[in-house]
Design a protein around this motif. Sequence first.
Motif, mmCIF file in Angstrom:
data_model
loop_
_atom_site.group_PDB
_atom_site.id
_atom_site.type_symbol
_atom_site.label_atom_id
_atom_site.label_comp_id
_atom_site.label_asym_id
_atom_site.label_seq_id
_atom_site.Cartn_x
_atom_site.Cartn_y
_atom_site.Cartn_z
ATOM 1 N N GLU A 161 -19.446 5.165 -0.417
ATOM 2 C CA GLU A 161 -18.190 4.519 -0.099
ATOM 3 C C GLU A 161 -17.598 4.255 -1.451
ATOM 4 N N ILE A 162 -16.245 4.360 -1.346
ATOM 5 C CA ILE A 162 -15.344 4.288 -2.423
ATOM 6 C C ILE A 162 -14.489 2.887 -2.518
ATOM 7 N N TYR A 163 -14.446 2.183 -3.583
ATOM 8 C CA TYR A 163 -13.693 0.988 -3.609
ATOM 9 C C TYR A 163 -12.760 1.053 -4.797
ATOM 10 N N LEU A 164 -11.332 1.449 -4.843
ATOM 11 C CA LEU A 164 -10.594 1.409 -5.831
ATOM 12 C C LEU A 164 -9.769 -0.023 -6.069
ATOM 13 N N ALA A 165 -9.869 -0.301 -7.144
ATOM 14 C CA ALA A 165 -8.901 -1.755 -7.631
ATOM 15 C C ALA A 165 -7.255 -1.308 -7.503
ATOM 16 N N GLY A 166 -6.731 -2.338 -6.980
ATOM 17 C CA GLY A 166 -5.352 -2.192 -6.908
ATOM 18 C C GLY A 166 -4.701 -2.666 -8.248
ATOM 19 N N GLY A 167 -3.054 -2.590 -8.038
ATOM 20 C CA GLY A 167 -2.443 -2.827 -9.376
ATOM 21 C C GLY A 167 -1.467 -1.969 -9.726
ATOM 22 N N TYR A 168 -1.263 -1.978 -10.848
ATOM 23 C CA TYR A 168 -0.472 -1.042 -11.609
ATOM 24 C C TYR A 168 -1.299 0.074 -12.311
#
Length: 283
Positions: A161-168
């Motif tokens: 399972e992949i979790y990618l941080a949001g933002g710039y």
Amino acid sequence: MNVHKDESLIQDEKPERPKLLAQDRQLYILNVLVQQGSISVSQIAAELDVSDMTIRRDLVELETEGKLVRIHGGAVLPENSTPVDMDREEPSFSTRLIRNSGAKARIAAVAADIACGYRTVALDVGTTTYLVAEKLVERNRMQIFTNSVRIAHRMGSGAPEIYLAGGYMRGDEMAMGGPIAVAQFEQLWFDVAFIGISGITASGFYDYSFEDVDLKRVYLSRSGYKVVLCDSSKFQRMSLVNIAPLQGVDMLITENSPPPAIALALEAARIKVVIAPLLPGPG
């Protein structure tokens, strides 16, 4: 009849300090030596509340191991330390991926084996962590947390399972950063984190980008086990931002033994150094 202790005697009484074992004393000596560059026997003896003779014996043992040089009344660091170089510009991701690729592959193989023992794994941005991700694509029952769009894309069709941080997103590095990314990952707790760096000296770990460093510090503060990945070309190198001092990291994986100044600092910080073995050849 009440008997009162003389107040001057009470003031003079000091609680006994627990006596340190020789190994702990010697780690203390190395830590002070790395920070100051030199020590005196009387200084360390007073700080540890032991005799000068005890410290002299410790210095003899440490000198025999090549970790210091005794001088009259104290000790200094060995003189065979390489100078520290400063990196002012960050090379492109593609350039760094090719550079020292064999060493990085060895480091990534060891890191991937370690990662397989955990469920929630934080992968920092960087070329070596990208190689770690490639080795984890087929791993089941694993959750990967990253701020690298490259890593998330590479693993997107795999088993974890992949979790990618949001933002710039920062340009060529394809690294997510900024307040949103930091706030998201600060709420989490990772079993293990693998951190990429651009350089290491006795004073700590370094990287090029303020934005990336913010997430590296989150990984370090929110992980149960902290692993730094560092090929030997990064020894005695600094760049723009100091990520953190050496203390607090659990393991450093590299492919060659660090130079004396860094080796002493790592030992004083109680960091386990793992030298990645050669990979088996084709066939």
